[in-house]
Design an enzyme around this catalytic site. Structure first.
Site, PDB file in Angstrom:
ATOM      1  NE  ARG A 216      -9.003  -0.041   2.788  1.00 24.65           N
ATOM      2  CZ  ARG A 216      -9.024  -0.243   3.921  1.00 24.65           C
ATOM      3  NH1 ARG A 216      -7.891   0.213   4.759  1.00 24.65           N
ATOM      4  NH2 ARG A 216      -9.735  -0.928   4.686  1.00 24.65           N
TER       5      ARG A 216
ATOM      6  CD  GLN B 130      -2.890   1.339   2.223  1.00 27.43           C
ATOM      7  OE1 GLN B 130      -2.578   1.629   3.414  1.00 27.43           O
ATOM      8  NE2 GLN B 130      -4.217   0.927   2.370  1.00 27.43           N
TER       9      GLN B 130
ATOM     10  CE1 TYR C  86      -3.393   9.457   7.510  1.00 29.96           C
ATOM     11  CE2 TYR C  86      -4.454   7.449   6.354  1.00 29.96           C
ATOM     12  CZ  TYR C  86      -3.990   7.966   7.646  1.00 29.96           C
ATOM     13  OH  TYR C  86      -4.027   7.538   8.906  1.00 29.96           O
TER      14      TYR C  86
ATOM     15  N   GLY D 210      -9.358  -7.403   8.661  1.00 32.61           N
ATOM     16  CA  GLY D 210      -8.274  -6.528   9.505  1.00 32.61           C
ATOM     17  C   GLY D 210      -8.182  -7.081  10.960  1.00 32.61           C
ATOM     18  NE  ARG D 211     -11.777  -3.587  13.688  1.00 30.30           N
ATOM     19  CZ  ARG D 211     -13.008  -3.043  13.796  1.00 30.30           C
ATOM     20  NH1 ARG D 211     -13.123  -2.364  15.178  1.00 30.30           N
ATOM     21  NH2 ARG D 211     -13.811  -3.156  13.155  1.00 30.30           N
TER      22      ARG D 211
END
Length: 378
Positions: A232, A104, A180, A324-325
């Site tokens: 993404r 990424q 971002y 993810g988690r």
């Protein structure tokens, strides 16, 4: 394996011919654990290896493409050729488990802590500070990038893509999410420009699409084998003005026309519904998939912990499901489903589990000091 979970293990082939063994993807997650010089640490490599076995594809934590884009302490670097051996070490470790490895690529923009960037020079589309994620003193007011600097950062995304190719990664994911820099150019909150990079929605799309074009140009120039390019994005922003669901559907439309290999939606909850901009109350992921149509596959993510959670998400028609988690809590998730042991999948984190789960110290400290982020840690 329980036959009802067979759809999770059907292979998936991208339009470029790259084949994944199954529909489960490891989502990109910041781990704050790289070495001070920006190289990947031993702890980081061990953390990825522990979670890569069994999944079809691993998307790494983000790497910064230029020195003034560093967004986190302990973030690994991709901004110079000196980092190719470090990047290669990570790519090799992931691929040796059988998973595809995607890097990424990222610039933090106005969310970069001043102490992490040269001369504390925090930059963005416009001189508008962020409203959230602020320290007690507030977020810094970023400096508006010049036209030449914008062109330079676009080239930096391309250069880091070349390094990913040379390092042996199977692809890159352009990080246009989570507030971002790429998102900052698309957002009417952070982009107040009146030149070719801002103003109308079409002009706010110029920077994201220019990054996509440059990354694809570099792939065409340097990649000898098929190479994945994904993107993404976050569907909405809470700020006013901010990105609405209607804006995002226009972004999806523009990205779908770029012949990307996938779009990856950044969501905390897979089933979340639109906040504003559309009257439709269906989950955001369904609206996004509908807009993308057959032009580009969509990866869904968000609070998927059990095999039944993943199966229900897959049944929406979304072809790839990212954990993810869930993979931090249960590194053996895929293996347990394969072996018919889905009832043994852990869905909560135990305070004594760090060593067994191979979670690096900085990430563990972040988890236990952020109540509510992970189930089980109060």
């Amino acid at each position: 394996m329980n036959s009802k979970y067979t759809p999770l293990f059907e292979p998936f082939t991208f339009s470029n011919g790259i084949k994944l063994d199954n529909r489960i993807v490891m989502a990109p997650m910041t781990n704050f654990s790289s070495n001070p010089d920006g190289t990947v640490s031993d702890q980081e490599v061990e953390y990825y290896v522990r979670r890569s076995k069994g999944v079809g594809m691993v998307i790494t934590a983000c790497t910064y493409v230029t020195a003034n884009g560093k967004g986190f302490p302990g973030q690994f670097a991709g901004n110079s050729d000196d980092m190719i051996p470090s990047l290669r070490r990570l790519a090799t470790a992931i691929k040796e488990t059988g998973a595809k490895a995607v890097l990424q690529i990222f610039h933090g923009g106005r969310l970069c802590p001043p102490e992490l960037v040269p001369n504390g020079d925090v930059v963005s589309a416009s001189a508008v500070p962020a409203e959230r994620g602020a320290a007690p003193a507030g977020q810094p007011v970023p400096r508006e990038l010049s036209d030449g600097e914008i062109e330079s950062i676009i080239r930096d995304f391309g250069e880091t893509t070349r390094r990913a190719i040379e390092s042996g990664f199977d692809g890159v994911e352009i990080h246009g999410a989570n507030g971002y820099l790429i998102q900052q150019f698309f957002s009417p909150h952070s982009n107040r420009r009146e030149d070719r990079w801002g103003g109308s929605l079409e002009k706010r799309l110029a920077f994201p699409l220019a990054v996509v074009d440059e990354v694809k140009r570099i792939v065409q120039t340097y990649a000898k084998d098929p190479f994945i390019v994904g993107y993404r994005f976050s569907p909405e922003e809470p700020e006013t003005p901010g990105i609405t669901m209607a804006d995002t559907l226009k972004l999806v439309d523009a990205l779908a026309d770029k012949h990307l290999d996938y779009l990856h939606v950044s969501l905390t909850d897979f089933w979340s519904t639109p906040r504003r901009g559309v009257e439709d109350k269906r989950p955001r992921i369904e609206l996004i998939k509908e807009q993308a149509g057959d032009r580009v596959p969509v990866i869904g993510v968000g609070s998927i912990y059990t095999a039944d959670d993943a199966l229900k998400a897959l049944q929406t028609g979304i072809p790839l499901i990212a954990l993810g988690r869930g993979l931090i809590i249960e590194p053996d998730w895929v293996e347990k489903v394969k072996q018919g042991r889905e009832s043994e999948i852990a869905t909560k984190l135990n305070k004594n589990d760090q060593k067994r789960l191979v979670i690096p110290d900085p990430l563990w400290q972040a988890i236990i000091s952020t109540p509510g982020w992970f189930p089980g840690i109060e």
